[in-house]
Design a protein around this motif. Structure first.
Motif, PDB file in Angstrom:
ATOM      1  N   TRP A   1       0.301   0.846 -12.114  1.00 51.38           N
ATOM      2  CA  TRP A   1      -0.573   0.072 -11.240  1.00 51.38           C
ATOM      3  C   TRP A   1       0.153  -1.103 -10.590  1.00 51.38           C
ATOM      4  O   TRP A   1      -0.218  -1.549  -9.514  1.00 51.38           O
ATOM      5  CB  TRP A   1      -1.793  -0.435 -12.012  1.00 51.38           C
ATOM      6  CG  TRP A   1      -1.427  -1.453 -13.059  1.00 51.38           C
ATOM      7  CD1 TRP A   1      -1.046  -1.199 -14.342  1.00 51.38           C
ATOM      8  CD2 TRP A   1      -1.375  -2.865 -12.900  1.00 51.38           C
ATOM      9  NE1 TRP A   1      -0.761  -2.377 -14.997  1.00 51.38           N
ATOM     10  CE2 TRP A   1      -0.969  -3.426 -14.130  1.00 51.38           C
ATOM     11  CE3 TRP A   1      -1.655  -3.729 -11.843  1.00 51.38           C
ATOM     12  CZ2 TRP A   1      -0.812  -4.786 -14.321  1.00 51.38           C
ATOM     13  CZ3 TRP A   1      -1.506  -5.088 -12.041  1.00 51.38           C
ATOM     14  CH2 TRP A   1      -1.090  -5.604 -13.268  1.00 51.38           C
ATOM     15  N   ASP A   2       1.252  -1.580 -11.204  1.00 50.02           N
ATOM     16  CA  ASP A   2       1.917  -2.768 -10.671  1.00 50.02           C
ATOM     17  C   ASP A   2       3.344  -2.556 -10.192  1.00 50.02           C
ATOM     18  O   ASP A   2       3.918  -3.422  -9.536  1.00 50.02           O
ATOM     19  CB  ASP A   2       1.897  -3.893 -11.700  1.00 50.02           C
ATOM     20  CG  ASP A   2       2.723  -3.590 -12.944  1.00 50.02           C
ATOM     21  OD1 ASP A   2       2.993  -2.412 -13.214  1.00 50.02           O
ATOM     22  OD2 ASP A   2       3.092  -4.547 -13.648  1.00 50.02           O
TER      23      ASP A   2
ATOM     24  N   TYR B   1       8.412  -4.107  -8.572  1.00 54.66           N
ATOM     25  CA  TYR B   1       6.992  -4.376  -8.366  1.00 54.66           C
ATOM     26  C   TYR B   1       6.598  -4.055  -6.929  1.00 54.66           C
ATOM     27  O   TYR B   1       7.397  -4.200  -6.004  1.00 54.66           O
ATOM     28  CB  TYR B   1       6.671  -5.823  -8.727  1.00 54.66           C
ATOM     29  CG  TYR B   1       6.843  -6.063 -10.208  1.00 54.66           C
ATOM     30  CD1 TYR B   1       5.834  -5.706 -11.099  1.00 54.66           C
ATOM     31  CD2 TYR B   1       8.018  -6.586 -10.718  1.00 54.66           C
ATOM     32  CE1 TYR B   1       5.993  -5.877 -12.464  1.00 54.66           C
ATOM     33  CE2 TYR B   1       8.195  -6.764 -12.075  1.00 54.66           C
ATOM     34  CZ  TYR B   1       7.173  -6.404 -12.944  1.00 54.66           C
ATOM     35  OH  TYR B   1       7.343  -6.561 -14.294  1.00 54.66           O
ATOM     36  N   HIS B   2       5.366  -3.604  -6.744  1.00 53.56           N
ATOM     37  CA  HIS B   2       4.901  -3.171  -5.431  1.00 53.56           C
ATOM     38  C   HIS B   2       5.124  -4.235  -4.359  1.00 53.56           C
ATOM     39  O   HIS B   2       5.495  -3.910  -3.235  1.00 53.56           O
ATOM     40  CB  HIS B   2       3.430  -2.766  -5.481  1.00 53.56           C
ATOM     41  CG  HIS B   2       3.177  -1.560  -6.339  1.00 53.56           C
ATOM     42  ND1 HIS B   2       3.788  -0.342  -6.114  1.00 53.56           N
ATOM     43  CD2 HIS B   2       2.385  -1.382  -7.424  1.00 53.56           C
ATOM     44  CE1 HIS B   2       3.374   0.530  -7.022  1.00 53.56           C
ATOM     45  NE2 HIS B   2       2.529  -0.076  -7.835  1.00 53.56           N
TER      46      HIS B   2
ATOM     47  N   ASP C   1       0.825  -1.215   0.000  1.00 55.59           N
ATOM     48  CA  ASP C   1       0.000   0.000   0.000  1.00 55.59           C
ATOM     49  C   ASP C   1       0.857   1.262   0.000  1.00 55.59           C
ATOM     50  O   ASP C   1       0.545   2.231  -0.687  1.00 55.59           O
ATOM     51  CB  ASP C   1      -0.948   0.007   1.199  1.00 55.59           C
ATOM     52  CG  ASP C   1      -2.055  -1.026   1.054  1.00 55.59           C
ATOM     53  OD1 ASP C   1      -2.390  -1.407  -0.084  1.00 55.59           O
ATOM     54  OD2 ASP C   1      -2.589  -1.454   2.099  1.00 55.59           O
TER      55      ASP C   1
ATOM     56  N   SER D   1       3.874   1.489  -1.230  1.00 57.59           N
ATOM     57  CA  SER D   1       4.479   1.539  -2.560  1.00 57.59           C
ATOM     58  C   SER D   1       3.509   2.090  -3.600  1.00 57.59           C
ATOM     59  O   SER D   1       3.879   2.911  -4.430  1.00 57.59           O
ATOM     60  CB  SER D   1       4.949   0.139  -2.964  1.00 57.59           C
ATOM     61  OG  SER D   1       5.476   0.146  -4.259  1.00 57.59           O
ATOM     62  N   LYS D   2       2.272   1.671  -3.536  1.00 57.37           N
ATOM     63  CA  LYS D   2       1.265   2.140  -4.498  1.00 57.37           C
ATOM     64  C   LYS D   2       0.970   3.630  -4.345  1.00 57.37           C
ATOM     65  O   LYS D   2       0.543   4.273  -5.289  1.00 57.37           O
ATOM     66  CB  LYS D   2      -0.020   1.337  -4.345  1.00 57.37           C
ATOM     67  CG  LYS D   2       0.102  -0.075  -4.870  1.00 57.37           C
ATOM     68  CD  LYS D   2      -1.196  -0.835  -4.718  1.00 57.37           C
ATOM     69  CE  LYS D   2      -1.071  -2.229  -5.305  1.00 57.37           C
ATOM     70  NZ  LYS D   2      -2.320  -2.991  -5.171  1.00 57.37           N
TER      71      LYS D   2
ATOM     72  N   THR E   1       5.499   5.722 -12.052  1.00 64.48           N
ATOM     73  CA  THR E   1       4.647   4.822 -11.276  1.00 64.48           C
ATOM     74  C   THR E   1       3.607   4.203 -12.195  1.00 64.48           C
ATOM     75  O   THR E   1       3.220   4.798 -13.204  1.00 64.48           O
ATOM     76  CB  THR E   1       3.928   5.562 -10.132  1.00 64.48           C
ATOM     77  OG1 THR E   1       3.066   6.551 -10.686  1.00 64.48           O
ATOM     78  CG2 THR E   1       4.910   6.226  -9.182  1.00 64.48           C
TER      79      THR E   1
END
Length: 65
Positions: free
Chosen positions: A32-33, A48-49, A4, A6-7, A30
């Motif tokens: 979505w992944d 990756y997140h 979360d 990271s996103k 950035t």
């Protein structure tokens, strides 16, 4: 950092590998992944997140000269 955290990262945010001030980078992209990090040593990495456990927003280790 968590998935979360990271996103929620934004472009131009400074991050640190294992909290080391000498090993820092900047978020350049950035998605979505994943995020793309331009590290101070010249390397560029897409992370990756779910793989951001070793990356932190703040330093926890002092920078030695």
């Amino acid at each position: 950092m968590t998935v979360d955290e990271s996103k929620a990262l934004k472009k131009d945010t400074r991050v640190y590998w294992q909290g080391d001030a000498a090993d820092s980078g900047t978020i350049t992209e950035t998605s979505w992944d994943a995020v793309t990090i331009a590290w101070k040593n010249g390397q560029v990495a897409r992370v990756y997140h779910g793989d951001m456990r070793e990356i932190q927003l703040t330093t926890t280790k002092p920078h030695t000269v």
